[in-house]
Design an enzyme around this catalytic site. Structure first.
Site, PDB file in Angstrom:
ATOM      1  N   LYS A   1      11.299  35.990 -25.172  1.00 17.43           N
ATOM      2  CA  LYS A   1      10.723  34.973 -26.047  1.00 17.43           C
ATOM      3  C   LYS A   1       9.997  33.920 -25.227  1.00 17.43           C
ATOM      4  O   LYS A   1      10.567  33.324 -24.311  1.00 17.43           O
ATOM      5  CB  LYS A   1      11.825  34.286 -26.863  1.00 17.43           C
ATOM      6  CG  LYS A   1      11.246  33.391 -27.951  1.00 17.43           C
ATOM      7  CD  LYS A   1      12.267  32.455 -28.554  1.00 17.43           C
ATOM      8  CE  LYS A   1      12.046  31.065 -28.002  1.00 17.43           C
ATOM      9  NZ  LYS A   1      12.663  30.012 -28.830  1.00 17.43           N
TER      10      LYS A   1
ATOM     11  N   ASP B   1      -0.591  25.295 -40.298  1.00 11.92           N
ATOM     12  CA  ASP B   1      -1.855  24.549 -40.404  1.00 11.92           C
ATOM     13  C   ASP B   1      -2.621  25.128 -41.596  1.00 11.92           C
ATOM     14  O   ASP B   1      -2.076  25.961 -42.329  1.00 11.92           O
ATOM     15  CB  ASP B   1      -2.640  24.688 -39.086  1.00 11.92           C
ATOM     16  CG  ASP B   1      -3.527  23.473 -38.808  1.00 11.92           C
ATOM     17  OD1 ASP B   1      -4.204  23.019 -39.759  1.00 11.92           O
ATOM     18  OD2 ASP B   1      -3.546  22.997 -37.672  1.00 11.92           O
TER      19      ASP B   1
ATOM     20  N   LYS C   1       5.569  28.994 -34.003  1.00 12.71           N
ATOM     21  CA  LYS C   1       5.850  28.328 -35.296  1.00 12.71           C
ATOM     22  C   LYS C   1       4.571  27.675 -35.851  1.00 12.71           C
ATOM     23  O   LYS C   1       4.500  26.474 -36.077  1.00 12.71           O
ATOM     24  CB  LYS C   1       6.957  27.297 -35.135  1.00 12.71           C
ATOM     25  CG  LYS C   1       8.297  27.901 -34.730  1.00 12.71           C
ATOM     26  CD  LYS C   1       9.408  26.872 -34.779  1.00 12.71           C
ATOM     27  CE  LYS C   1      10.766  27.462 -34.496  1.00 12.71           C
ATOM     28  NZ  LYS C   1      10.977  27.884 -33.110  1.00 12.71           N
TER      29      LYS C   1
ATOM     30  N   THR D   1      16.896  25.082 -38.357  1.00 10.62           N
ATOM     31  CA  THR D   1      18.357  24.905 -38.353  1.00 10.62           C
ATOM     32  C   THR D   1      18.753  23.489 -37.926  1.00 10.62           C
ATOM     33  O   THR D   1      19.899  23.111 -38.049  1.00 10.62           O
ATOM     34  CB  THR D   1      19.038  25.932 -37.421  1.00 10.62           C
ATOM     35  OG1 THR D   1      18.321  25.970 -36.202  1.00 10.62           O
ATOM     36  CG2 THR D   1      19.068  27.305 -38.051  1.00 10.62           C
TER      37      THR D   1
ATOM     38  N   ASP E   1       6.883  32.478 -29.913  1.00 11.20           N
ATOM     39  CA  ASP E   1       7.482  31.621 -30.948  1.00 11.20           C
ATOM     40  C   ASP E   1       6.714  30.312 -31.054  1.00 11.20           C
ATOM     41  O   ASP E   1       7.175  29.265 -30.602  1.00 11.20           O
ATOM     42  CB  ASP E   1       8.958  31.380 -30.574  1.00 11.20           C
ATOM     43  CG  ASP E   1       9.726  30.694 -31.690  1.00 11.20           C
ATOM     44  OD1 ASP E   1       9.236  30.668 -32.838  1.00 11.20           O
ATOM     45  OD2 ASP E   1      10.825  30.179 -31.407  1.00 11.20           O
TER      46      ASP E   1
ATOM     47  N   GLY F   1      19.555  32.860 -25.279  1.00 10.95           N
ATOM     48  CA  GLY F   1      19.039  32.014 -24.207  1.00 10.95           C
ATOM     49  C   GLY F   1      20.096  31.775 -23.159  1.00 10.95           C
ATOM     50  O   GLY F   1      20.347  32.604 -22.291  1.00 10.95           O
ATOM     51  N   ARG F   2      20.760  30.613 -23.295  1.00 10.42           N
ATOM     52  CA  ARG F   2      21.669  30.152 -22.235  1.00 10.42           C
ATOM     53  C   ARG F   2      22.811  31.099 -21.927  1.00 10.42           C
ATOM     54  O   ARG F   2      23.327  31.081 -20.807  1.00 10.42           O
ATOM     55  CB  ARG F   2      22.188  28.766 -22.591  1.00 10.42           C
ATOM     56  CG  ARG F   2      21.139  27.701 -22.359  1.00 10.42           C
ATOM     57  CD  ARG F   2      21.441  26.439 -23.101  1.00 10.42           C
ATOM     58  NE  ARG F   2      21.273  26.611 -24.545  1.00 10.42           N
ATOM     59  CZ  ARG F   2      21.405  25.634 -25.426  1.00 10.42           C
ATOM     60  NH1 ARG F   2      21.748  24.434 -25.014  1.00 10.42           N
ATOM     61  NH2 ARG F   2      21.213  25.857 -26.710  1.00 10.42           N
TER      62      ARG F   2
ATOM     63  N   ARG G   1      26.310  33.577 -29.192  1.00  9.12           N
ATOM     64  CA  ARG G   1      27.248  33.223 -28.120  1.00  9.12           C
ATOM     65  C   ARG G   1      28.314  34.305 -28.000  1.00  9.12           C
ATOM     66  O   ARG G   1      28.996  34.588 -28.995  1.00  9.12           O
ATOM     67  CB  ARG G   1      27.961  31.889 -28.422  1.00  9.12           C
ATOM     68  CG  ARG G   1      27.069  30.672 -28.405  1.00  9.12           C
ATOM     69  CD  ARG G   1      26.584  30.369 -26.999  1.00  9.12           C
ATOM     70  NE  ARG G   1      25.691  29.222 -26.958  1.00  9.12           N
ATOM     71  CZ  ARG G   1      24.372  29.260 -27.201  1.00  9.12           C
ATOM     72  NH1 ARG G   1      23.788  30.400 -27.518  1.00  9.12           N
ATOM     73  NH2 ARG G   1      23.635  28.184 -27.112  1.00  9.12           N
TER      74      ARG G   1
ATOM     75  N   PRO H   1      -5.125  27.611 -43.631  1.00  9.30           N
ATOM     76  CA  PRO H   1      -5.245  29.056 -43.432  1.00  9.30           C
ATOM     77  C   PRO H   1      -6.257  29.452 -42.356  1.00  9.30           C
ATOM     78  O   PRO H   1      -5.988  30.311 -41.510  1.00  9.30           O
ATOM     79  CB  PRO H   1      -5.665  29.567 -44.810  1.00  9.30           C
ATOM     80  CG  PRO H   1      -5.070  28.578 -45.764  1.00  9.30           C
ATOM     81  CD  PRO H   1      -5.150  27.240 -45.064  1.00  9.30           C
ATOM     82  N   ASN H   2      -7.422  28.812 -42.346  1.00  6.07           N
ATOM     83  CA  ASN H   2      -8.467  29.199 -41.398  1.00  6.07           C
ATOM     84  C   ASN H   2      -8.031  28.987 -39.945  1.00  6.07           C
ATOM     85  O   ASN H   2      -8.272  29.821 -39.076  1.00  6.07           O
ATOM     86  CB  ASN H   2      -9.739  28.375 -41.715  1.00  6.07           C
ATOM     87  CG  ASN H   2     -10.918  28.841 -40.922  1.00  6.07           C
ATOM     88  OD1 ASN H   2     -11.236  30.029 -40.925  1.00  6.07           O
ATOM     89  ND2 ASN H   2     -11.557  27.925 -40.210  1.00  6.07           N
TER      90      ASN H   2
HETATM   91  O1  C5P Z   1      20.204  28.916 -25.353  1.00  2.00           O
HETATM   92  P1  C5P Z   1      20.253  29.453 -26.756  1.00  2.00           P
HETATM   93  O2  C5P Z   1      20.808  30.861 -26.856  1.00  2.00           O
HETATM   94  O3  C5P Z   1      20.914  28.489 -27.698  1.00  2.00           O
HETATM   95  O4  C5P Z   1      18.740  29.565 -27.154  1.00  2.00           O
HETATM   96  C1  C5P Z   1      18.328  30.068 -28.348  1.00  2.00           C
HETATM   97  C2  C5P Z   1      16.828  30.160 -28.408  1.00  2.00           C
HETATM   98  O5  C5P Z   1      16.467  30.355 -29.759  1.00  2.00           O
HETATM   99  C3  C5P Z   1      16.097  28.913 -27.939  1.00  2.00           C
HETATM  100  O6  C5P Z   1      14.855  29.349 -27.393  1.00  2.00           O
HETATM  101  C4  C5P Z   1      15.869  28.135 -29.206  1.00  2.00           C
HETATM  102  O7  C5P Z   1      14.731  27.346 -29.177  1.00  2.00           O
HETATM  103  C5  C5P Z   1      15.663  29.266 -30.219  1.00  2.00           C
HETATM  104  N1  C5P Z   1      15.947  28.926 -31.603  1.00  2.00           N
HETATM  105  C6  C5P Z   1      17.155  28.443 -32.038  1.00  2.00           C
HETATM  106  N2  C5P Z   1      17.359  28.173 -33.364  1.00  2.00           N
HETATM  107  C7  C5P Z   1      16.406  28.390 -34.222  1.00  2.00           C
HETATM  108  C8  C5P Z   1      15.180  28.890 -33.805  1.00  2.00           C
HETATM  109  C9  C5P Z   1      14.976  29.149 -32.478  1.00  2.00           C
HETATM  110  O8  C5P Z   1      18.069  28.255 -31.258  1.00  2.00           O
HETATM  111  N3  C5P Z   1      16.621  28.167 -35.493  1.00  2.00           N
END
Ligand code: C5P
Length: 247
Positions: A31, A63, A60, A118, A58, A214-215, A185, A65-66
């Site tokens: 991503k 804006d 997001k 979220t 990603d 991610g982490r 997680r 449509p054009n």
């Molecule tokens: O480190 P972690 O696993 O929390 O990262 C999740 C990834 O998903 C990050 O890049 C975060 O910006 C993205 N993300 C998120 N929640 C969302 C949309 C995207 O955590 N609703």
């Protein structure tokens, strides 16, 4: 089987590509979010494509449509696999995005709708949309499902959602509508700043097609074994719940 997307939330392109190389061939999807794209630009995407990786861009988009159509065309030319836009941009914007993606030669990116961020709770949603907090009671999941319906009706391929919403969304929208879930997680790992997390197995069982991690990979001392452990949990969940995820 559900795919794992590693979120490259790094400050520099060099750091991101170092991580990509460290994870090696088992990691197929990455991503690229707003920060890395703003810093590294299309060159980061090119470097990933040169390594044979698939890219979830990603951005997001939201804006008129054009303008969104122009951005989708530019992203499609970068050969990204998945691209996000806000469903609240409306049907005309999403339809223009769909048309723009199809207009570029090659395989068009799969377009994913962002329903409700979220980071927003009921109270904030009520203030943004001018509703009373009473109206918003219990309304987040309802809003998410309604916006996902609008996304599907406007030609999008799926939505991004928390693993908790994934279950309700999967019930309402069978495959091939795509569900992409962040907030993953492994059992035992701290949630960090995420509040609505699930383990890889739970996300697969809820019906996710793509897990954004991610982490739990990038923030560990040894990212490669951390990634492998998540892949094993995904495989295990599929073997005990064979109907879950994309075949
Ligand atoms: O480190 P972690 O696993 O929390 O990262 C999740 C990834 O998903 C990050 O890049 C975060 O910006 C993205 N993300 C998120 N929640 C969302 C949309 C995207 O955590 N609703």
């Amino acid at each position: 089987m559900a795919e794992v997307i590693v979120a490259l939330d790094t400050r520099t392109a060099d750091e991101a590509l170092g991580l990509v190389d460290e994870l090696g061939s088992p990691a197929k999807y990455f991503k690229v979010g707003l920060e890395l794209f703003t810093r590294g630009g299309p060159a980061v995407v090119h470097a990933l494509r040169e390594r044979g990786k698939r890219v979830f861009l990603d951005l997001k988009l939201h804006d008129i449509p054009n303008t969104v159509a122009g951005a989708v065309k530019a992203a499609s030319a970068l050969e990204v696999d998945l691209l996000t836009l806000h469903v609240s941009g409306g049907r005309a914007m999403m339809e223009a995005a769909r048309e723009a993606a199809e207009a570029v030669p090659g395989t068009p990116p799969r377009l994913l709708g962002v329903t409700v961020l979220t980071s927003l709770d009921r109270g904030q949603l009520a203030r943004i949309w001018g509703r009373s907090t009473d109206d918003a009671d219990g309304g987040v999941e309802e809003d998410v499902v309604r916006l996902a319906e609008l996304a599907r009706g406007s030609g999008l391929d799926g939505v991004v959602a928390s693993p908790q919403e994934a279950r309700a969304l999967r019930r309402a929208f069978p495959q091939p509508f795509l569900l992409v879930t962040p907030g993953i997680r492994p059992a035992g790992r701290a949630p960090d700043d995420q509040r609505r997390t699930a383990t890889p197995g739970e996300a697969v069982e809820a019906g996710a097609d793509f897990l954004v991690v991610g982490r739990a990979v990038t923030g560990t001392r040894d990212p490669a074994p951390s990634f492998q452990a998540i892949l094993s949990q995904v495989r295990r969940a599929h073997s005990t719940s064979p109907e879950a995820g994309v075949p």
